[in-house]
Design a protein around this motif. Structure first.
Motif, PDB file in Angstrom:
ATOM      1  N   ALA A 118      23.978  30.541  11.655  1.00 42.09           N
ATOM      2  CA  ALA A 118      23.340  31.435  10.688  1.00 42.09           C
ATOM      3  C   ALA A 118      22.024  31.962  11.260  1.00 42.09           C
ATOM      4  CB  ALA A 118      23.088  30.697   9.386  1.00 42.09           C
ATOM      5  N   LYS A 119      21.641  33.161  10.816  1.00 44.93           N
ATOM      6  CA  LYS A 119      20.417  33.792  11.321  1.00 44.93           C
ATOM      7  C   LYS A 119      19.487  34.118  10.172  1.00 44.93           C
ATOM      8  CE  LYS A 119      20.738  36.777  14.666  1.00 44.93           C
ATOM      9  NZ  LYS A 119      20.917  38.038  15.453  1.00 44.93           N
ATOM     10  N   ILE A 120      18.203  33.777  10.362  1.00 41.44           N
ATOM     11  CA  ILE A 120      17.163  34.087   9.382  1.00 41.44           C
ATOM     12  C   ILE A 120      16.097  34.943  10.052  1.00 41.44           C
ATOM     13  CG2 ILE A 120      15.896  31.936   9.846  1.00 41.44           C
ATOM     14  CD1 ILE A 120      15.138  31.989   6.794  1.00 41.44           C
ATOM     15  N   SER A 148       5.183  30.074  10.387  1.00 35.57           N
ATOM     16  CA  SER A 148       5.559  29.405  11.631  1.00 35.57           C
ATOM     17  C   SER A 148       6.170  28.028  11.351  1.00 35.57           C
ATOM     18  CB  SER A 148       4.359  29.275  12.571  1.00 35.57           C
ATOM     19  OG  SER A 148       3.350  28.449  12.018  1.00 35.57           O
ATOM     20  N   HIS A 149       5.682  27.349  10.315  1.00 36.08           N
ATOM     21  CA  HIS A 149       6.268  26.056   9.947  1.00 36.08           C
ATOM     22  C   HIS A 149       7.661  26.241   9.345  1.00 36.08           C
ATOM     23  CE1 HIS A 149       2.190  24.604  10.597  1.00 36.08           C
ATOM     24  NE2 HIS A 149       2.754  23.417  10.767  1.00 36.08           N
ATOM     25  N   VAL A 150       7.843  27.305   8.584  1.00 33.33           N
ATOM     26  CA  VAL A 150       9.176  27.621   8.061  1.00 33.33           C
ATOM     27  C   VAL A 150      10.122  27.895   9.229  1.00 33.33           C
ATOM     28  CG1 VAL A 150      10.505  29.322   6.723  1.00 33.33           C
ATOM     29  CG2 VAL A 150       8.322  28.458   5.837  1.00 33.33           C
ATOM     30  N   ALA A 151       9.657  28.650  10.220  1.00 33.79           N
ATOM     31  CA  ALA A 151      10.478  28.948  11.401  1.00 33.79           C
ATOM     32  C   ALA A 151      10.869  27.663  12.123  1.00 33.79           C
ATOM     33  CB  ALA A 151       9.726  29.894  12.336  1.00 33.79           C
ATOM     34  N   LEU A 200      11.205  24.667  10.888  1.00 33.56           N
ATOM     35  CA  LEU A 200      12.200  23.928  10.094  1.00 33.56           C
ATOM     36  C   LEU A 200      13.589  24.535  10.222  1.00 33.56           C
ATOM     37  CD1 LEU A 200      10.100  23.177   6.889  1.00 33.56           C
ATOM     38  CD2 LEU A 200      10.942  21.515   8.552  1.00 33.56           C
ATOM     39  N   PHE A 201      13.675  25.848  10.202  1.00 36.33           N
ATOM     40  CA  PHE A 201      14.981  26.493  10.346  1.00 36.33           C
ATOM     41  C   PHE A 201      15.544  26.278  11.746  1.00 36.33           C
ATOM     42  CE2 PHE A 201      14.148  28.513   6.300  1.00 36.33           C
ATOM     43  CZ  PHE A 201      15.421  28.625   5.763  1.00 36.33           C
ATOM     44  N   TRP A 242      19.417  26.927  12.864  1.00 34.21           N
ATOM     45  CA  TRP A 242      19.475  28.364  12.594  1.00 34.21           C
ATOM     46  C   TRP A 242      18.959  29.148  13.790  1.00 34.21           C
ATOM     47  CZ3 TRP A 242      19.994  31.038   7.642  1.00 34.21           C
ATOM     48  CH2 TRP A 242      20.461  30.204   6.616  1.00 34.21           C
ATOM     49  N   GLU A 243      19.420  30.373  13.918  1.00 32.01           N
ATOM     50  CA  GLU A 243      18.840  31.333  14.843  1.00 32.01           C
ATOM     51  C   GLU A 243      17.695  32.000  14.081  1.00 32.01           C
ATOM     52  OE1 GLU A 243      20.245  35.106  17.604  1.00 32.01           O
ATOM     53  OE2 GLU A 243      21.737  33.977  16.472  1.00 32.01           O
TER      54      GLU A 243
END
Length: 127
Positions: free
Chosen positions: A2-4, A15-18, A20-21, A26-27
């Motif tokens: 999956a890509k976000i 950046s912290h959300v990135a 975690l994904f 995730w991509e």
């Protein structure tokens, strides 16, 4: 995989959300104009596009190329003093930029759009 697409992904929260994904497999694609975020905050493994979210043509191009399934929107003009001094520019980034992202999401079949905002800006400070 999956890509976000994460806007404001070079900022503290984005950046912290990135991270975690990415850790969840995730991509991750980041859009940030680096006006308040920092390139070094973008985690390794995420693709960074340095771009203003109000740039409709370039946003449409990124959505066309990247085809994200999810958008997590954290980008904003965050300087309160600047918003008072230049409310039209503040609205261009925070309102029009959000609408540009929502329209690109609609046109490109994004399944989920997550919007985050600071409570301090919305509700003020507690006494």
């Amino acid at each position: 995989m999956a890509k976000i697409l994460i806007t404001g992904g070079a900022g503290f929260i984005g950046s912290h959300v990135a991270e975690l994904f990415l850790a969840s497999g995730w991509e991750v694609v980041v859009i940030d104009d680096l006006s308040s975020g920092h390139r070094e905050n973008v985690p390794s493994g995420a693709r960074l596009y340095q771009l203003d979210i109000g740039n409709q043509k370039e946003i449409q191009n990124i959505f066309r190329v990247e085809c994200p399934e999810v958008v997590s929107h954290h980008a904003a003009q965050i300087n309160v003093r600047r918003s008072v001094e230049n409310p039209l520019e503040d609205a261009r980034v925070n309102i029009v930029g959000s609408l540009v992202l929502l329209e690109a999401s609609r046109l490109h079949g994004v399944k989920r759009f997550l919007f985050a905002s600071t409570g301090g800006a919305m509700y003020g400070t507690l006494p």
